[in-house]
Structure formats: structure tokens, C-alpha cells
Design a protein around this motif. Structure first.
Motif, PDB file in Angstrom:
ATOM      1  N   ASP A 165      -2.524  -0.158   2.655  1.00  0.00           N
ATOM      2  CA  ASP A 165      -3.130  -0.961   1.588  1.00  0.00           C
ATOM      3  C   ASP A 165      -3.221  -0.228   0.257  1.00  0.00           C
ATOM      4  OD1 ASP A 165      -3.596  -2.635   3.792  1.00  0.00           O
ATOM      5  OD2 ASP A 165      -5.376  -3.476   2.843  1.00  0.00           O
ATOM      6  N   GLU A 207       4.312   0.080  -5.060  1.00  0.00           N
ATOM      7  CA  GLU A 207       3.709  -1.241  -4.916  1.00  0.00           C
ATOM      8  C   GLU A 207       4.573  -2.326  -5.561  1.00  0.00           C
ATOM      9  OE1 GLU A 207       0.482  -1.992  -3.108  1.00  0.00           O
ATOM     10  OE2 GLU A 207       1.772  -0.372  -2.387  1.00  0.00           O
ATOM     11  N   ARG A 240      -5.766  -6.404  -6.197  1.00  0.00           N
ATOM     12  CA  ARG A 240      -5.450  -5.049  -6.614  1.00  0.00           C
ATOM     13  C   ARG A 240      -5.837  -4.809  -8.072  1.00  0.00           C
ATOM     14  NH1 ARG A 240      -1.863  -2.038  -3.790  1.00  0.00           N
ATOM     15  NH2 ARG A 240      -2.578  -0.453  -5.242  1.00  0.00           N
ATOM     16  N   GLY A 269      -8.983  -3.178  -6.457  1.00  0.00           N
ATOM     17  CA  GLY A 269      -8.626  -3.207  -5.054  1.00  0.00           C
ATOM     18  C   GLY A 269      -8.635  -1.829  -4.442  1.00  0.00           C
TER      19      GLY A 269
END
Length: 467
Positions: free
Chosen positions: A217, A339, A368, A372
């Protein structure tokens, strides 16, 4: 940012630029310095008092156990972080459940099967969206407690370099002739520091375990290599109010997890590149030694709370050194590229197949962008703040590269760190996309032949994949 620790709540709209997100983060106490120590107190979850996890909800019958734990804390003689305490606090935090009252639970056969099937299908879809082969040798469903256990080694690797530098400052502030005389005092301070760091990190990891949906994550590989992991309880909570079928939510998140696994499995230098940037930041930390000297000079061994108060007042607020700026810029850009690539690849795989692909993509982007897991975890632990616009810029750049060079041309940039876009390239994606492509194959061939002495010694030639 929402009131939820690490900012996982979904806001009504995304800030247009990083400054807005930064402003909200400052209002909530994040991004103050290493481990969240700054003028507003401890930046991580658990309130202003890092010992609250030990004493906060204690009843009289627990007094003996609490003092026993305190004794263990003061007698700690390990590294810069008391990781035994961090693990204990993280497990305690997980056992208390999330703010909405959802407790952790063991994974059942049905959940395990659902995760395995989702990852298997996600890998099939990704075959059409990227030239990188599957990186997930197995797929597992984790409880929150299992996530804590599996990711602690990575947290240790990330946090220890920063904590080591801060902890060393505790002994460095005393004149050399006094250090021998003050040995017990220094030992106690380091024990207290290691325990407080452990408490802070344990609380942060414990809260994070209640929100993350997989092992990647925050954009870093926190779990074991080659193991795609999802947390069914957190996936259910994530999709609860989205109006999207649970199967689609699980599959979309499996796509993201599997895409991360491909990238880290087949770009062998990437993990050390990211973790090395954290270590580079740690080497650049400059502790406020003047404030630390003042605290040490007035320290009363019978009042260890003085150290806690000093921490809350920003004793370890780092200076903004050139070394830190370089390391943070390097890490911020690399995380944005990771990402952005995952975002672009997953969207390409999901868009033709999932009716909810656009909605889920925007939900994750907003999560995010407004604090996040990546932004808030790094802001708490090492002072890093990710600017939200960098993630979107990186996704746009990777999508443009796909259009201009195809999937193979886009993914080929991961072959060497010098081939990747820079921070300035994110500002001018068109310029990068249409720039003449660099080809390192001939250079590698020449270097290999030089290392071997001549082209007639192929067995000594450098292996192109050795990096």
C-alpha cells in the motif's frame, strides 16, 4: 485530512496541489520530523503520550504488570528501537480493533480461496498490460495481526537508520571526559529512547494494519518477496460504502498488489534504491544538540518524563540539510514513479473488464492524495511528505509512454535507474516521451569486454542481468 490515523478516510474532493494536502497535514500534526517528534508532540497515532499504550487504559489489577513492562523498557540494551516493544504495542493496537468497532479475526478457507482466485485472475489480466512477467509465486490472505508479523522486518530496515542517528545524539552531546562518568545516565536515556521509538512505531504499525489492504500500500515491498497478500477484513471495510460489488473491489485491489509484485520482482535494483534513499536521509539528520545538551544537563533520573517532554517539544527536529533534500527528492520521485506505473498498468488491465474501474481508480487516488498510507507513514517516521500531484503526473507520463513507445518500450525503462524519468521530467512529460531513447546495451557490452580483457574471452564478459 480525515480524523482517521494516516488519513485513510475518503474525502469529498481531492486537493488540486500538494500545498493544500501539506497544509491539512500540518494541521493534524503530521510531517514534523523523524518519528513525528515536533512542536505538536508525537505525530503518530496514540495521542500525546507515547506511554499511553502501556498505562492509558490500565486498571488497578494491572499495576504490577505495567511496572514490570516499565522495568523491561528501562533495562533494554538492544538497538536504537525496542522492536520487541514495537511488536507488542502493534499487536495490542490490532487486538483493540478499528475505530468503527471491527475486531481482527482469523482467515477462513472461503476468504483464502477468494484471495487466491482474485490474484490468479489479476495476473492473467496484467499479462496484456505489461511486459513484466508475474512476480507473485503465491497469494495469501492475512489477518491484521499476520500483516504486523510479516511486515516488521521491513519496518526495521526502514526505521533503524533514522533511529540510530537520533539515538547516537543522546551520547554525543556530553563532553568526552564526562561520558564515562555519565555511563548509566546515557544508558538509561538510550533505553528510554528505544522504548519510546518502539512505542511510537508500534502504535503506527498497529493502526496501519487496520487500514491497509495488501502488502504494498505504501509503494514499498513490506512483505516477503514473491508473496502477494491481501487483507479480506480491510478490503470489506474499504468497499463498504462505494456501491461497488465486493468481488470487483477485491479484484481491483488484487490487480494493484500483483502489479507491485511484478515490478519489485523483475526490477532487482528498485528495492535497494528506495531503502537506500531512506538510509541516505538518515545520514543527513542533524539533531538539535543545543536543546539536547540542556535536557541532559538538567536530567533527573527519578523523573524520566523529562525526556518525554523534551521529545514533545521538538528536541529531535532535524535540520533541513542538503543531504536530506537530495535523499528525500530521490525517494519521493522514485515512489511517485512506482505508484504512477502501477496506476497506469492497472487501469489498462481493468478498464475493459470492470465497470467500476474508473470509480475505484479515483477513490484510491483521492485516498493517497489526502494523506494516505505512503504520505502519512513516511511523514510520521522519517519526515517525508509526498506531494499528491507527483503521483498523477507520473501516471500521465507512463500512459503517454505507452502510447508513444508501446508496452515494451515503456517497461524497458526499468532496466536501469539512469533511464527513468526524473523530477523535472514529471514537469515536462511530453519532452521526456519524445526525447531520443537511450540504449545501454552497447555500453554494457563494452564494459563487459573491458572487464574481461578482450572480446575473445566471452566467459569473463559481464552479465547484463547481474544488476
Amino acid at each position: 485530512m480525515s480524523d482517521t490515523p494516516f488519513g485513510f478516510g475518503l474525502p469529498p474532493e481531492e486537493p488540486e496541489n500538494g500545498d493544500e494536502g501539506k497544509k491539512k497535514d500540518q494541521q493534524s500534526g503530521g510531517g514534523q520530523g523523524p518519528f513525528g517528534f515536533g512542536p505538536a508532540g508525537f505525530g503518530g497515532p496514540g495521542g500525546d503520550n507515547p506511554l499511553a499504550a502501556m498505562f492509558g487504559s490500565m486498571n488497578p489489577n494491572d499495576l504490577g504488570a505495567a511496572f514490570q513492562q516499565l522495568g523491561q523498557m528501562l533495562s533494554y540494551e538492544g538497538g536504537p528501537v525496542n522492536w520487541d516493544m514495537a511488536k507488542q504495542i502493534a499487536r495490542q493496537t490490532v487486538s483493540q480493533g478499528t475505530p468503527d468497532g471491527v475486531k481482527d479475526s482469523s482467515i477462513g478457507p472461503a476468504e483464502r480461496t477468494a484471495v487466491e482466485e482474485a490474484v490468479r485472475l489479476a495476473d492473467l489480466w496484467l499479462d496484456d498490460a505489461t511486459s513484466l512477467p508475474s512476480g507473485a509465486g503465491s497469494a495469501v490472505a492475512w489477518s491484521r495481526a499476520e500483516w504486523v508479523e510479516a511486515t516488521l522486518p521491513a519496518w526495521k530496515e526502514l526505521v533503524d537508520p533514522v533511529a540510530e542517528r537520533v539515538g547516537a545524539a543522546m551520547g554525543d552531546v556530553l563532553p568526552e571526559e564526562m561520558q564515562a562518568m555519565a555511563g548509566p545516565l546515557i544508558g538509561m536515556m538510550r533505553s528510554m529512547g528505544g522504548a519510546m521509538f518502539g512505542t511510537q512505531i508500534g502504535q503506527a504499525v498497529g493502526v496501519l494494519a487496520g487500514e491497509v489492504v495488501g502488502s504494498t500500500d505504501i509503494g514499498l515491498p513490506l512483505g516477503p518477496a514473491g508473496r502477494a497478500a491481501l487483507l479480506p477484513a480491510n478490503i470489506e471495510a474499504f468497499g463498504k460504502d462505494l456501491g461497488v460489488p465486493q468481488e470487483e473491489v477485491r479484484l481491483y485491489l488484487a490487480l494493484r498488489e500483483a502489479a507491485h509484485q511484478r515490478l519489485f520482482a523483475h526490477v532487482p535494483w528498485l528495492r535497494s534504491h528506495l531503502f537506500g534513499a531512506v538510509d541516505g536521509y538518515a545520514r543527513g539528520i542533524k539533531v538539535d544538540t543545543a536543546k539536547l545538551e540542556d535536557v541532559v544537563g538538567q536530567f533527573d533520573p527519578q523523573n524520566p518524563e523529562q525526556i518525554q517532554e523534551a521529545l514533545q517539544q521538538g528536541m529531535f527536529q532535524p535540520e533541513d540539510t542538503p543531504e536530506q533534500k537530495v535523499a528525500l527528492a530521490r525517494l519521493e520521485t522514485a515512489l511517485a514513479l512506482v505508484e504512477g506505473w502501477v496506476d497506469a498498468v492497472v487501469h489498462a488491465a481493468a478498464k475493459p473488464r470492470l465497470t467500476s474501474a474508473d470509480a475505484l481508480r479515483e477513490t484510491l487516488r483521492r485516498r493517497r492524495a489526502t494523506g494516505g498510507p505512503a504520505e502519512q507513514t513516511f511523514a510520521t517516521l522519517i519526515g517525508l511528505e509526498l506531494r499528491p500531484r507527483r503521483l498523477r503526473d507520473a501516471a500521465r507520463l507512463w500512459a503517454s509512454l505507452t502510447d508513444a513507445r508501446g508496452v515494451d518500450g515503456r517497461d524497458g525503462l526499468w532496466a536501469h535507474p539512469d533511464m527513468l524519468p526524473t523530477a523535472s521530467d514529471l514537469d515536462d512529460p511530453d519532452g521526456f516521451v519524445h526525447r531520443e531513447q537511450l540504449d545501454f546495451s552497447e555500453l554494457d557490452k563494452m564494459l563487459g569486454e573491458a572487464a574481461g580483457g578482450s572480446a575473445d574471452k566471452p566467459n569473463l564478459k559481464k552479465d547484463d542481468d547481474s544488476e
